[in-house]
Write a protein that holds these residues in place. Structure first.
Motif, PDB file in Angstrom:
ATOM      1  N   THR A  88      64.056   3.652  37.402  1.00  0.00           N
ATOM      2  CA  THR A  88      65.456   3.244  37.276  1.00  0.00           C
ATOM      3  C   THR A  88      65.607   1.725  37.376  1.00  0.00           C
TER       4      THR A  88
ATOM      5  N   HIS B  10      68.790  -1.484  36.192  1.00  0.00           N
ATOM      6  CA  HIS B  10      70.144  -1.703  35.704  1.00  0.00           C
ATOM      7  C   HIS B  10      70.065  -2.305  34.306  1.00  0.00           C
TER       8      HIS B  10
ATOM      9  N   GLY C 200      74.232  -3.666  34.054  1.00  0.00           N
ATOM     10  CA  GLY C 200      74.908  -3.217  35.261  1.00  0.00           C
ATOM     11  C   GLY C 200      74.977  -1.719  35.460  1.00  0.00           C
ATOM     12  N   VAL C 201      74.395  -0.954  34.548  1.00  0.00           N
ATOM     13  CA  VAL C 201      74.430   0.509  34.641  1.00  0.00           C
ATOM     14  C   VAL C 201      73.016   1.016  34.902  1.00  0.00           C
ATOM     15  N   PRO C 202      72.826   1.886  35.906  1.00  0.00           N
ATOM     16  CA  PRO C 202      71.479   2.408  36.143  1.00  0.00           C
ATOM     17  C   PRO C 202      71.022   3.316  35.003  1.00  0.00           C
TER      18      PRO C 202
ATOM     19  N   ARG D 175      68.142  -5.668  35.218  1.00  0.00           N
ATOM     20  CA  ARG D 175      67.845  -6.044  36.605  1.00  0.00           C
ATOM     21  C   ARG D 175      66.940  -4.971  37.185  1.00  0.00           C
TER      22      ARG D 175
ATOM     23  N   VAL E  53      67.274   1.002  43.609  1.00  0.00           N
ATOM     24  CA  VAL E  53      68.180   0.569  42.535  1.00  0.00           C
ATOM     25  C   VAL E  53      69.416   1.465  42.503  1.00  0.00           C
ATOM     26  N   GLN E  54      69.239   2.778  42.620  1.00  0.00           N
ATOM     27  CA  GLN E  54      70.391   3.698  42.618  1.00  0.00           C
ATOM     28  C   GLN E  54      71.289   3.460  43.837  1.00  0.00           C
TER      29      GLN E  54
ATOM     30  N   ASP F 159      73.323   0.393  43.366  1.00  0.00           N
ATOM     31  CA  ASP F 159      74.445   0.657  42.462  1.00  0.00           C
ATOM     32  C   ASP F 159      75.574   1.382  43.196  1.00  0.00           C
TER      33      ASP F 159
END
Length: 157
Positions: free
Chosen positions: A49, A51, A54-56, A73, A108-109, A112
């Motif tokens: 995972t 970004h 900006g979205v995973p 990212r 990462v999740q 977010d």
């Protein structure tokens, strides 16, 4: 083909990318960012995972060409100034890191989730992390780490 995109704030270019090459492969093998792990290559485990704008997303399911001109990212990009960010620190402090293979995706999740929800409930944490699999921890320490990171962020505000 040539793919140019921003990774962790820096413009990066990968040459000779073939059409079916994944973003995960480009990040790990071409750009030397091994944080995102290659586990299932089917988007089932969440270990890769990152970004994307900006979205995973599971980087194993994103064709590298789809990243053209976009912002990525990775888990490496969460730390700053030689220090782990609060989510990464919480994972270490709570013992949520065992073999470490799934950890980048969970971090990462969680990052977010905490960017969207200041004080998530256990149900919200579980839902946000539902796409990530771990074979070592039993998940409780991972939940503890997200709770700790959320509490620390709330204290700062």
């Amino acid at each position: 083909m040539r793919v140019t995109f921003t990774v962790n704030g820096r413009t990066e270019t990968a040459d000779d990318v073939w059409e079916g090459e994944s973003l995960l492969y480009v990040l790990r093998e071409r750009l030397g960012l091994p944080g995102s792990k290659n586990a299932c290559e089917q988007g089932e485990c969440g270990s890769c995972t990152v970004h994307l704008d900006g979205v995973p997303v599971c980087a194993c399911l994103v064709a590298a060409g789809q990243a053209e001109g976009r912002e990525v990212r990775t888990v490496e990009g969460l730390a700053g100034g030689g220090r782990l960010d609060e989510v990464q620190r919480a994972f270490v402090e709570c013992g949520a890191v065992q073999c470490g293979f799934c950890t980048p995706g969970f971090v990462v999740q969680a990052h977010d989730l905490l960017a969207r929800v200041e004080r998530p409930t256990d149900a919200e944490i579980r839902e946000a992390l539902a796409g990530n699999l771990c074979r070592c921890t039993g998940y409780e320490k991972i939940l503890d780490a997200v709770r700790l990171a959320a509490a620390r962020r709330a204290e700062r505000r």
